[in-house]
Scaffold this motif. Sequence first.
Motif, short mmCIF file in Angstrom:
data_model
loop_
_atom_site.label_atom_id
_atom_site.label_comp_id
_atom_site.label_asym_id
_atom_site.label_seq_id
_atom_site.Cartn_x
_atom_site.Cartn_y
_atom_site.Cartn_z
N THR A 65 -6.90 11.20 17.65
CA THR A 65 -6.16 11.00 18.38
C THR A 65 -7.75 10.04 19.08
O THR A 65 -7.79 8.98 19.47
CB THR A 65 -5.98 12.04 19.46
OG1 THR A 65 -4.60 12.49 18.71
CG2 THR A 65 -6.06 11.63 20.72
N LYS A 66 -8.81 10.59 18.39
CA LYS A 66 -10.01 9.53 18.58
C LYS A 66 -9.52 8.39 18.64
O LYS A 66 -9.81 7.66 19.61
CB LYS A 66 -11.33 10.42 18.54
CG LYS A 66 -11.82 11.67 18.80
CD LYS A 66 -12.23 11.58 20.48
CE LYS A 66 -13.37 13.23 21.02
NZ LYS A 66 -13.49 12.38 21.90
N PHE A 67 -9.50 8.38 17.17
CA PHE A 67 -8.98 6.82 16.46
C PHE A 67 -8.68 6.22 16.61
O PHE A 67 -8.44 4.88 17.82
CB PHE A 67 -9.00 6.52 15.58
CG PHE A 67 -10.61 7.02 14.44
CD1 PHE A 67 -11.35 6.08 14.22
CD2 PHE A 67 -10.75 8.44 14.42
CE1 PHE A 67 -12.58 6.74 13.66
CE2 PHE A 67 -12.69 9.05 13.82
CZ PHE A 67 -13.02 7.75 13.55
N ARG A 68 -7.20 6.51 17.14
CA ARG A 68 -6.61 5.84 18.32
C ARG A 68 -7.21 5.91 19.58
O ARG A 68 -6.04 5.19 20.19
CB ARG A 68 -4.94 7.00 18.74
CG ARG A 68 -3.94 6.19 19.26
CD ARG A 68 -3.00 7.66 19.59
NE ARG A 68 -3.46 8.44 20.67
CZ ARG A 68 -3.15 10.03 21.00
NH1 ARG A 68 -1.79 10.10 20.73
NH2 ARG A 68 -3.61 10.03 21.61
N ASP A 69 -7.09 6.34 20.39
CA ASP A 69 -7.38 5.79 21.57
C ASP A 69 -8.87 4.91 21.78
O ASP A 69 -9.00 4.26 22.43
CB ASP A 69 -7.42 7.09 22.33
CG ASP A 69 -6.71 7.61 22.81
OD1 ASP A 69 -5.36 7.59 22.61
OD2 ASP A 69 -7.56 9.20 22.96
N TYR A 70 -9.86 5.25 20.76
CA TYR A 70 -11.38 4.61 20.74
C TYR A 70 -11.72 3.55 20.16
O TYR A 70 -12.76 2.85 19.88
CB TYR A 70 -12.44 5.28 21.52
CG TYR A 70 -11.82 6.17 22.37
CD1 TYR A 70 -11.52 5.90 23.47
CD2 TYR A 70 -11.93 8.39 22.27
CE1 TYR A 70 -11.44 6.71 24.81
CE2 TYR A 70 -11.78 8.73 23.14
CZ TYR A 70 -11.32 8.09 24.62
OH TYR A 70 -11.40 8.53 25.92
N CYS A 71 -10.34 3.37 18.98
CA CYS A 71 -10.75 2.50 17.56
C CYS A 71 -9.70 1.41 18.03
O CYS A 71 -8.66 1.45 17.20
CB CYS A 71 -10.65 3.43 16.46
SG CYS A 71 -11.25 2.17 15.34
N LYS A 72 -9.85 0.09 18.35
CA LYS A 72 -8.86 -0.28 18.27
C LYS A 72 -9.12 -1.74 18.68
O LYS A 72 -10.79 -2.59 19.63
CB LYS A 72 -7.46 -0.10 19.81
CG LYS A 72 -8.28 0.60 20.76
CD LYS A 72 -6.75 0.91 21.71
CE LYS A 72 -7.23 1.35 22.95
NZ LYS A 72 -6.82 2.21 23.60
N PRO A 73 -8.83 -3.19 18.88
CA PRO A 73 -8.97 -4.17 18.93
C PRO A 73 -9.46 -4.16 20.49
O PRO A 73 -8.38 -3.85 21.32
CB PRO A 73 -7.58 -5.27 18.74
CG PRO A 73 -6.75 -4.65 17.40
CD PRO A 73 -7.17 -2.87 18.03
N GLY A 74 -10.32 -5.45 20.76
CA GLY A 74 -10.47 -5.44 22.77
C GLY A 74 -11.22 -4.41 22.57
O GLY A 74 -11.29 -3.81 24.04
N MET A 75 -11.59 -2.99 22.46
CA MET A 75 -12.54 -1.97 22.34
C MET A 75 -13.60 -2.11 23.37
O MET A 75 -14.42 -2.98 22.98
CB MET A 75 -12.24 -0.66 21.61
CG MET A 75 -12.99 0.82 21.71
SD MET A 75 -11.54 1.39 22.98
CE MET A 75 -12.54 2.24 23.98
#
Length: 394
Positions: free
Chosen positions: A269-279
């Motif tokens: 969940t941490k990576f789903r929410d906070y590791c993404k393009p345009g973060m």
Amino acid sequence: MKLSKEWRIGMKDMQQILPPPRNRGQLKKPTWIIVLLLLVCVFLVLSYIHPPQTSGSCYIFSASSCETFSSWLPPSFRVLSDDEIASSVVIKNILNTPPIESKNPKIAFMFLSVGSLPFEKLWGKFFQGHEGRFSIYIHASRDKPVHTSPYFVNREIRSDKVEWGTVSMVDAEKRLLANALKDPDNQHFVLLSDSCVPLRDFDYVYNYLMHTNISFIDSFTDPGPHGSGRYSQHMLPEVEKKFFRKGAQWFTMKRQHAVVVLADNLYYTKFRDYCKPGMDGSINCYADEHYLPTFFHMHDPNGIANWSVTHVDWSERKWHPKSYETKDVSEQLLKNITSITESVHVTSEERRETMIMPCMWNGMNRPCYLFARKFLPEIQDSMIELFSNYTTKQ
């Protein structure tokens, strides 16, 4: 009495003779030293509670990294949340549970594709004669595959749309693992793309993967903008920056690790929410390059090899690796790749530091690679001929 009087007179005369004592002001306390010590203590406490998050902050005292500065500080102890405690208990129990024994252990080959697999004929030649020792699973995110090898017929799983650079890549990996884990005979799991080709014969690959107790998951420290520079403080407190790792997504993993990945929800969940393009406005973080490398570095660092058995050529220094065309494919190319015995990682800093690590297999330095990408579909016929000739010489 007379003697006493004379003594007093003498003292009086002496005082008149001697110069008067200088008036000394009250001794000044070294308050500046106390203030300095207090400031240093406050700075250290703040650095401990809120460690520097940028590389520039690490060079206040030395030219070493943040990890070097914090290494002499005592470890921080914080109260874990209920979710962290539950996650830790589940992960430890899975890793400490002996693997399921199978009378017919198999390798699950999991293909991540947009549609048809361009190298089905080549893979068919790889699998031929080894029926019962492998399983095949296909995640086709866009088009229904058209098959050219009987080994791949009806091996598609329920798939969903996959967008490059998003967590949907990780979702597809987990979907493949879930389907492959339904077969208790599957003991090792290999993630492959539609541009992957085998470099070794089936027996070599089977023995390499099944006769070791580690997973071949790529994981390394990159302090540059394309590594730790992608980290977001929103991942705190569960994921600290010092644990953040990078690696290629193309893994092979043992059954226990596959179960752990499916059991995890907290870190996913941490990576789903906070590791993404345009973060955070300008940071492009890609979950498929960071989630598993970081997760296993945190929870089972000694259980992974820290390199991938799938070769890829980044020498062109572009956003995507080198693609192999017909003119590139030769027996010499296969020899060059299969003779590599060291894993090389290059950081994304301006100085581009190169880290070289021997590929250790059960304590022995062995060739690193079993598969390779990215090969263009046009080279299939050439690869089939080369594969037959090359693998018979191994």
